[in-house]
Structure formats: structure tokens, C-alpha cells
Design a protein around this motif. Structure first.
Motif, PDB file in Angstrom:
ATOM      1  N   LEU A 130     -35.883 -31.701  11.713  1.00 42.85           N
ATOM      2  CA  LEU A 130     -36.926 -31.167  10.562  1.00 42.85           C
ATOM      3  C   LEU A 130     -37.133 -29.558  11.567  1.00 42.85           C
ATOM      4  O   LEU A 130     -37.673 -29.197  10.816  1.00 42.85           O
ATOM      5  CB  LEU A 130     -37.694 -32.144  11.147  1.00 42.85           C
ATOM      6  N   ALA A 131     -36.539 -29.047  12.661  1.00 44.84           N
ATOM      7  CA  ALA A 131     -36.881 -28.425  12.775  1.00 44.84           C
ATOM      8  C   ALA A 131     -35.725 -27.205  12.523  1.00 44.84           C
ATOM      9  O   ALA A 131     -36.829 -26.154  11.759  1.00 44.84           O
ATOM     10  CB  ALA A 131     -36.243 -27.486  14.318  1.00 44.84           C
ATOM     11  N   ARG A 132     -34.670 -27.686  12.148  1.00 43.51           N
ATOM     12  CA  ARG A 132     -33.605 -27.031  11.604  1.00 43.51           C
ATOM     13  C   ARG A 132     -33.901 -26.808   9.641  1.00 43.51           C
ATOM     14  O   ARG A 132     -34.163 -25.459   9.487  1.00 43.51           O
ATOM     15  CB  ARG A 132     -32.419 -27.319  10.531  1.00 43.51           C
ATOM     16  N   VAL A 133     -35.473 -27.085   8.876  1.00 41.93           N
ATOM     17  CA  VAL A 133     -36.022 -27.335   7.707  1.00 41.93           C
ATOM     18  C   VAL A 133     -37.218 -26.200   7.807  1.00 41.93           C
ATOM     19  O   VAL A 133     -37.632 -26.435   7.118  1.00 41.93           O
ATOM     20  CB  VAL A 133     -35.894 -28.087   7.224  1.00 41.93           C
ATOM     21  N   GLY A 134     -37.527 -26.563   9.096  1.00 40.16           N
ATOM     22  CA  GLY A 134     -39.007 -26.015   9.567  1.00 40.16           C
ATOM     23  C   GLY A 134     -39.545 -26.465   9.559  1.00 40.16           C
ATOM     24  O   GLY A 134     -40.992 -26.221   9.299  1.00 40.16           O
ATOM     25  N   LEU A 135     -39.847 -27.862  10.071  1.00 38.47           N
ATOM     26  CA  LEU A 135     -40.554 -28.877   9.972  1.00 38.47           C
ATOM     27  C   LEU A 135     -40.778 -29.272  10.642  1.00 38.47           C
ATOM     28  O   LEU A 135     -41.142 -30.486  10.816  1.00 38.47           O
ATOM     29  CB  LEU A 135     -41.030 -29.813   8.557  1.00 38.47           C
ATOM     30  N   ALA A 136     -40.982 -28.932  12.019  1.00 43.44           N
ATOM     31  CA  ALA A 136     -40.988 -29.973  13.310  1.00 43.44           C
ATOM     32  C   ALA A 136     -41.896 -30.341  13.413  1.00 43.44           C
ATOM     33  O   ALA A 136     -42.144 -31.408  13.883  1.00 43.44           O
ATOM     34  CB  ALA A 136     -40.467 -28.130  14.322  1.00 43.44           C
ATOM     35  N   ASP A 137     -42.844 -28.817  13.177  1.00 43.32           N
ATOM     36  CA  ASP A 137     -44.511 -29.516  13.336  1.00 43.32           C
ATOM     37  C   ASP A 137     -45.283 -30.212  12.411  1.00 43.32           C
ATOM     38  O   ASP A 137     -46.463 -31.283  11.781  1.00 43.32           O
ATOM     39  CB  ASP A 137     -45.200 -28.499  13.645  1.00 43.32           C
ATOM     40  N   ARG A 138     -44.369 -31.048  11.037  1.00 45.01           N
ATOM     41  CA  ARG A 138     -44.666 -32.092  10.218  1.00 45.01           C
ATOM     42  C   ARG A 138     -44.025 -33.388  10.581  1.00 45.01           C
ATOM     43  O   ARG A 138     -44.101 -34.408   9.695  1.00 45.01           O
ATOM     44  CB  ARG A 138     -44.241 -31.970   8.770  1.00 45.01           C
ATOM     45  N   ALA A 139     -43.728 -33.226  11.754  1.00 47.00           N
ATOM     46  CA  ALA A 139     -42.703 -35.253  12.069  1.00 47.00           C
ATOM     47  C   ALA A 139     -43.428 -36.406  11.602  1.00 47.00           C
ATOM     48  O   ALA A 139     -42.877 -36.881  11.235  1.00 47.00           O
ATOM     49  CB  ALA A 139     -41.940 -35.160  13.448  1.00 47.00           C
ATOM     50  N   GLY A 140     -45.019 -36.453  11.905  1.00 41.94           N
ATOM     51  CA  GLY A 140     -45.940 -36.908  12.446  1.00 41.94           C
ATOM     52  C   GLY A 140     -46.063 -37.542  10.806  1.00 41.94           C
ATOM     53  O   GLY A 140     -47.220 -37.763  11.321  1.00 41.94           O
ATOM     54  N   HIS A 141     -46.453 -36.764   9.711  1.00 42.95           N
ATOM     55  CA  HIS A 141     -47.118 -36.510   8.561  1.00 42.95           C
ATOM     56  C   HIS A 141     -46.101 -37.365   7.685  1.00 42.95           C
ATOM     57  O   HIS A 141     -44.960 -37.783   7.623  1.00 42.95           O
ATOM     58  CB  HIS A 141     -46.965 -35.319   7.656  1.00 42.95           C
ATOM     59  N   TYR A 142     -47.128 -38.247   6.872  1.00 39.27           N
ATOM     60  CA  TYR A 142     -46.770 -39.343   5.756  1.00 39.27           C
ATOM     61  C   TYR A 142     -46.826 -37.933   4.323  1.00 39.27           C
ATOM     62  O   TYR A 142     -47.081 -37.032   4.157  1.00 39.27           O
ATOM     63  CB  TYR A 142     -47.837 -40.041   5.421  1.00 39.27           C
ATOM     64  N   PRO A 143     -45.545 -39.004   4.045  1.00 35.92           N
ATOM     65  CA  PRO A 143     -45.018 -37.781   3.243  1.00 35.92           C
ATOM     66  C   PRO A 143     -46.044 -37.286   1.522  1.00 35.92           C
ATOM     67  O   PRO A 143     -46.250 -36.125   1.001  1.00 35.92           O
ATOM     68  CB  PRO A 143     -44.031 -38.731   1.924  1.00 35.92           C
ATOM     69  N   ASN A 144     -47.084 -38.362   1.580  1.00 37.15           N
ATOM     70  CA  ASN A 144     -48.285 -38.029   0.794  1.00 37.15           C
ATOM     71  C   ASN A 144     -49.254 -36.630   1.633  1.00 37.15           C
ATOM     72  O   ASN A 144     -50.308 -36.089   0.522  1.00 37.15           O
ATOM     73  CB  ASN A 144     -49.690 -38.564   1.058  1.00 37.15           C
ATOM     74  N   GLN A 145     -48.822 -36.483   2.478  1.00 35.64           N
ATOM     75  CA  GLN A 145     -49.688 -34.884   3.187  1.00 35.64           C
ATOM     76  C   GLN A 145     -48.744 -33.998   3.451  1.00 35.64           C
ATOM     77  O   GLN A 145     -49.468 -33.245   4.618  1.00 35.64           O
ATOM     78  CB  GLN A 145     -49.924 -35.832   4.499  1.00 35.64           C
ATOM     79  N   LEU A 146     -47.628 -34.278   2.191  1.00 43.35           N
ATOM     80  CA  LEU A 146     -46.769 -32.535   2.289  1.00 43.35           C
ATOM     81  C   LEU A 146     -46.870 -32.158   1.281  1.00 43.35           C
ATOM     82  O   LEU A 146     -46.768 -33.248   0.354  1.00 43.35           O
ATOM     83  CB  LEU A 146     -45.666 -33.034   3.379  1.00 43.35           C
ATOM     84  N   SER A 147     -46.618 -31.035   1.246  1.00 46.37           N
ATOM     85  CA  SER A 147     -46.232 -30.046  -0.496  1.00 46.37           C
ATOM     86  C   SER A 147     -44.917 -30.980  -0.461  1.00 46.37           C
ATOM     87  O   SER A 147     -44.621 -31.496   0.027  1.00 46.37           O
ATOM     88  CB  SER A 147     -46.310 -28.644  -0.085  1.00 46.37           C
ATOM     89  N   GLY A 148     -44.861 -30.577  -2.242  1.00 53.74           N
ATOM     90  CA  GLY A 148     -43.560 -30.979  -2.647  1.00 53.74           C
ATOM     91  C   GLY A 148     -41.838 -30.141  -2.066  1.00 53.74           C
ATOM     92  O   GLY A 148     -41.239 -30.771  -2.028  1.00 53.74           O
ATOM     93  N   GLY A 149     -42.702 -28.850  -1.820  1.00 52.16           N
ATOM     94  CA  GLY A 149     -41.913 -27.824  -1.369  1.00 52.16           C
ATOM     95  C   GLY A 149     -41.236 -28.748   0.463  1.00 52.16           C
ATOM     96  O   GLY A 149     -40.065 -28.906   0.674  1.00 52.16           O
ATOM     97  N   GLN A 150     -42.552 -29.240   0.931  1.00 52.91           N
ATOM     98  CA  GLN A 150     -42.396 -29.984   2.685  1.00 52.91           C
ATOM     99  C   GLN A 150     -41.482 -30.972   2.189  1.00 52.91           C
ATOM    100  O   GLN A 150     -40.214 -31.375   3.031  1.00 52.91           O
ATOM    101  CB  GLN A 150     -43.129 -29.616   2.820  1.00 52.91           C
ATOM    102  N   GLN A 151     -41.970 -31.210   1.383  1.00 54.07           N
ATOM    103  CA  GLN A 151     -41.123 -33.061   0.900  1.00 54.07           C
ATOM    104  C   GLN A 151     -39.338 -33.015   0.915  1.00 54.07           C
ATOM    105  O   GLN A 151     -38.815 -33.782   1.336  1.00 54.07           O
ATOM    106  CB  GLN A 151     -41.745 -33.658  -0.197  1.00 54.07           C
ATOM    107  N   GLN A 152     -39.337 -31.728  -0.452  1.00 50.37           N
ATOM    108  CA  GLN A 152     -37.614 -32.237  -0.364  1.00 50.37           C
ATOM    109  C   GLN A 152     -37.023 -31.004   0.903  1.00 50.37           C
ATOM    110  O   GLN A 152     -35.707 -31.516   1.046  1.00 50.37           O
ATOM    111  CB  GLN A 152     -37.591 -30.969  -1.544  1.00 50.37           C
ATOM    112  N   ARG A 153     -38.349 -30.265   1.941  1.00 50.89           N
ATOM    113  CA  ARG A 153     -37.008 -30.212   2.642  1.00 50.89           C
ATOM    114  C   ARG A 153     -37.153 -31.308   4.161  1.00 50.89           C
ATOM    115  O   ARG A 153     -35.578 -31.577   4.500  1.00 50.89           O
ATOM    116  CB  ARG A 153     -37.612 -28.971   3.474  1.00 50.89           C
TER     117      ARG A 153
END
Lengths: 226, 246
Positions: free
Chosen positions: B125-148
């Protein structure tokens, strides 16, 4: 005697009620046990059938669909009477409790299978593909990815159906099962007074009102998360 | 020359009577990024999905990292760990957090313990720039974040090749850049990639080779400069002209 006194004497006769309360309580616990058993076996059997159906083996699926449609089409009372009076000719005589349990379980199984199956097919194909593409097996995908989503979708209809079918425990009175209704109506015949019926109705409320409220709570809880 | 990581030979695919792939040959070398373009219905997604056997080819052979994918004795679930796939519609598991999405296969397929799986997933997750989103559910993420997250889910298994099926087509334009940046970083790290996409700018900058498919056949292939600037085939020219008009 005023109108109210006459009404109370007929329907809320405390002397009659006190006399038959123990019988109604016996019926109450029998009904609780029976309902709990039906819920467990009916839903478990329905889930097993839905899982088998997801394997996609055609002859097996035809069989499942046939059985499910059969028990969805037959009135539960007919199933009970058929098993109770039919099975002895096959050399097997189940008692009233087992017969009612088996009959209502079969009916709940049929409806639960359809509900679970609808839930499984409502999970998008992409979920299967994503999971399988990372190397999960069919069963791992079903249990970790598909079922958790499917079951969330099935909770509201399943709760409704479960309540409807467990109320069918009253049908056991037809074959002499001494559950609430049966205790109440025999008490009524013995006392020439319908007050025990009121007691019976109260017993049903005590039993099912919490279940209905619980069902409503489960429905809203699961409807919110999506 | 080293053997290619992906080697497909004479791959045919029928859907009923519909002949979707009409004999595709494709070899992808280690560290190569191959772009596949073509009109919709040309069979490019089907080809990609044959490369991890999400679609069963009707005939032909497919070798990935030395494994014969179409051999009955091949453990396809084992092979698929080496073939990462990213989908147009992300396909994240909605009932799991970003971390849960990444750890599922690590635990169930790669057999890692929870702590180890969590550590690997956090790194992905850190590699795709989302280390701080580990605890988020998909519906709390943008499309781009979901794809990452979906990319992290695939790379956490350390695949030998990554397949991308129109990874940016479902994204709002402002979210495309983040996903392409991750793909560029993957490419620079030496990941072998097969990408079905119409991101021409990305193809020009990053692709080693572009395949143009039409009607179930590879019509033309070559370096991006050739395909985009000087296509040899009439059909390629017509297609490039169409997509460059907007």
C-alpha cells in the motif's frame, strides 16, 4: 351483569386462565424449542443447497430446483399432514414433534435456498474474477469473498421468511402436537370458555413480538452498511 | 536470448460460434511493457484474460514463467499467484478494508501468517501511495485510490507479470494520473507488464512495444513511434486517426 362483565367473564375469565396457565406455559416452551430447531435446520439446509447449486452441476441443480419449488408451492399444513399420515405406510412413524419440525424445516429450507441463491448471484462476477486471479480456489472465493456479501443482502428477506415460517408451528396442533394453540384450544373445550385462547394469543405475542422487533433491528442494521 | 515470460502460441477462442481470437501469437520478454490497443470487440481483453485462464482458450498454448497454463495437471491457483491482474472496475472486496483486500490472498494462497501478511500488505500500500488508507473501506476511497489498492493487491503476491485490463477507463480524468504514476513506477522497477488501454500518452512514454488488434487478430505491432506516427497497415492508421481526433 353488565356488558363488560359478560365480556370479561367470557374472554378474560381469571379463574379459567389460572387453571390452564400451566398447560399454556408447557405449550409455550415446546413452541420455543420447535421454532428454534426449525430456524437452525431450515436455514442451514437452505444454505447447503445454495452452495451445492453454485457448483453449477446441471442434473444436481435440476434436482435442487425441483425440491425447492415443490416445498415452496405446497402449503406447510399439507406437508405436515402428508408426512404424518403418509410416512407410516412406508413403515416409518415419526411423532408429531418430529413431523412438524421436519415439515417446517423443509419449507424454510426451500425459501432460504432461493434467498441465499439470489444473494450469491447478486454478487458481481468481477468479485469472483478478482479473487480467482489472485489464486484463491472456488471454495475460498465463495467463503471469503462471495458469501459475506451475499449474506448481507439476504438478511432482510430471510428474517421475514423465517418469522413467517416459524409461526407455522401452530399447524402442529392439527396432528396433536401440544404446542401453544393446541393447549389453548383443548383448554377451551374442557372449560367451555374461550379465555385460554386469549392466553394463547398472549403467549404468541410474548414469543414472536421480540423476534419481530429483533428482525426489524437486524434489517435496519444491515440496510445501513452498503 | 532468455526465454520470454509470457509465450502464447496460436491462441483461438470461441464464444459459442463467435470466433473472438483467431490465432494469436504473443511473446513478452522479461521487463518488457507491451501495450495492446484496438477497437472494442477486437478481442484484446479476451486475450488478456486468457493469459491467466480467466477465459479458457479454445485451442493454442500459453506458457507463463515456464508453466503450461493449459496443461490439465497445472495447479492454476498456484500459477495465478505469479500473474497479477488489474481490472477496469477495480473489483475490490467491499466488505474488507484496503489492508484486508491485500492480505486475503497472502494469507489464503501464499500461506502467510497474519502479522507477516499485514507487513507485506502495508509495504504494498505504501508503494502505491496509500499507506495512510489501510483501514479504509473501498466505498471510502476515490476511484483512483481503489484502483491503486487493486494494484497493491496484485503486486503484494510478487507476480512475475502484471496484466492490466483498461485500468483507467472507469476513472474520472483527474484521477488517471495517480494510477499511471504507479504503473510507471512498476515499470521502472522492472515489472513485466501487458496493458490493454487507450492511454496513448502513457504508451508513447513507457511502452516497449504496441500491439494493434482488430477482429481477433494482431494486425500490426512495433515500437510506439511506429504504431502511433507511421503505422504500416491501413486499419491501424484508421484506428489511430480516430482515437487521436479527440
Amino acid at each position: 351483569m353488565s356488558g363488560w362483565d359478560r365480556f370479561a367473564d367470557t374472554f378474560l375469565n381469571t379463574a379459567v386462565m389460572a387453571k390452564y396457565l400451566p398447560a399454556i406455559i408447557d405449550g409455550f416452551f415446546l413452541t420455543v424449542g420447535l421454532a428454534a430447531l426449525v430456524v437452525v435446520t431450515g436455514i442451514a439446509a437452505g444454505l447447503v443447497l445454495a452452495l451445492l447449486r453454485s457448483l453449477g452441476v446441471r442434473p444436481l441443480n435440476w434436482l435442487i430446483i425441483f425440491v425447492v419449488d415443490l416445498f415452496r408451492a405446497l402449503p406447510p399444513l399439507v406437508v405436515i399432514v402428508l408426512l404424518y399420515f403418509g410416512l407410516p405406510s412406508a413403515g416409518f412413524s415419526p411423532d408429531a414433534f418430529s413431523t412438524t419440525w421436519a415439515s417446517l424445516s423443509l419449507v424454510l429450507m426451500a425459501f432460504a435456498e432461493e434467498i441465499f441463491w439470489a444473494g450469491i448471484t447478486a454478487v458481481p462476477r468481477g468479485q469472483w474474477e478478482a479473487s480467482r486471479s489472485t489464486g484463491l480456489t472456488f471454495w475460498q472465493t465463495l467463503s471469503s469473498v462471495v458469501l459475506p456479501q451475499a449474506i448481507r443482502l439476504t438478511i432482510p428477506p430471510l428474517t421475514n421468511r423465517t418469522i413467517a415460517i416459524t409461526k407455522g408451528t401452530a399447524l402442529g396442533s392439527v396432528i396433536g402436537l401440544s404446542e401453544i394453540l393446541s393447549q389453548a384450544s383443548s383448554a377451551m373445550s374442557l372449560s367451555f370458555n374461550p379465555s385460554p385462547l386469549m392466553l394463547g394469543a398472549a403467549a404468541y405475542l410474548v414469543l414472536f413480538l421480540p423476534v419481530v422487533v429483533l428482525g426489524r433491528w437486524i434489517e435496519t442494521k444491515f440496510a445501513w452498511q452498503r | 536470448m532468455i526465454a520470454p515470460i509470457v509465450e502464447a502460441h496460436a491462441v483461438h477462442k470461441y464464444f459459442g460460434t463467435h470466433h473472438v481470437l483467431k490465432g494469436i501469437d504473443l511473446a513478452v520478454a522479461e521487463r518488457e511493457l507491451v501495450f495492446v490497443i484496438g477497437p472494442s470487440g477486437s478481442g484484446k481483453s479476451t486475450l488478456l484474460r486468457c493469459l491467466n485462464r480467466l477465459e479458457e482458450p479454445s485451442s493454442g498454448s500459453i506458457m507463463v514463467d515456464g508453466i503450461d497454463l493449459l496443461d490439465r495437471r497445472t495447479d492454476i491457483n498456484h500459477a495465478r499467484q505469479r500473474i497479477g491482474m488489474v481490472f477496469q472496475s477495480f473489483n475490490l472486496y467491499p466488505h474488507m478494508t484496503a489492508l484486508g483486500n491485500v492480505t486475503l490472498a497472502l494469507r489464503k494462497v501464499a500461506g502467510k501468517r497474519r502479522a507477516e501478511a499485514d507487513a507485506i500488505a502495508q509495504a504494498a500500500l505504501a508503494r502505491v501511495g496509500l499507506a495512510d488508507r489501510a483501514g479504509h473501506y473501498p466505498n471510502q476511497l476515490s476511484g483512483g485510490q481503489q484502483q491503486r489498492v487493486a494494484i497493491a493487491r496484485a503486486i503484494a503476491l510478487e507476480p512475475r507479470v502484471m496484466l492490466f485490463d483498461e485500468p483507467t477507463s472507469a476513472l474520472d480524468p483527474e484521477l488517471v494520473g495517480g494510477v499511471l504514476a504507479v504503473m510507471r513506477e512498476l515499470r521502472e522497477s522492472g515489472m513485466t507488464m501487458v496493458v490493454v488501454s487507450h492511454e496513448m500518452g502513457f504508451a508513447r512514454a513507457a511502452a516497449d512495444r504496441v500491439l494493434f488488434m482488430d477482429a481477433g487478430l494482431v494486425v500490426e505491432q512495433g515500437p510506439p513511434e511506429q504504431i502511433f506516427a507511421a503505422p504500416r497497415e491501413e486499419r491501424t492508421r484508421a484506428f489511430i486517426g480516430q482515437i487521436q481526433r479527440h
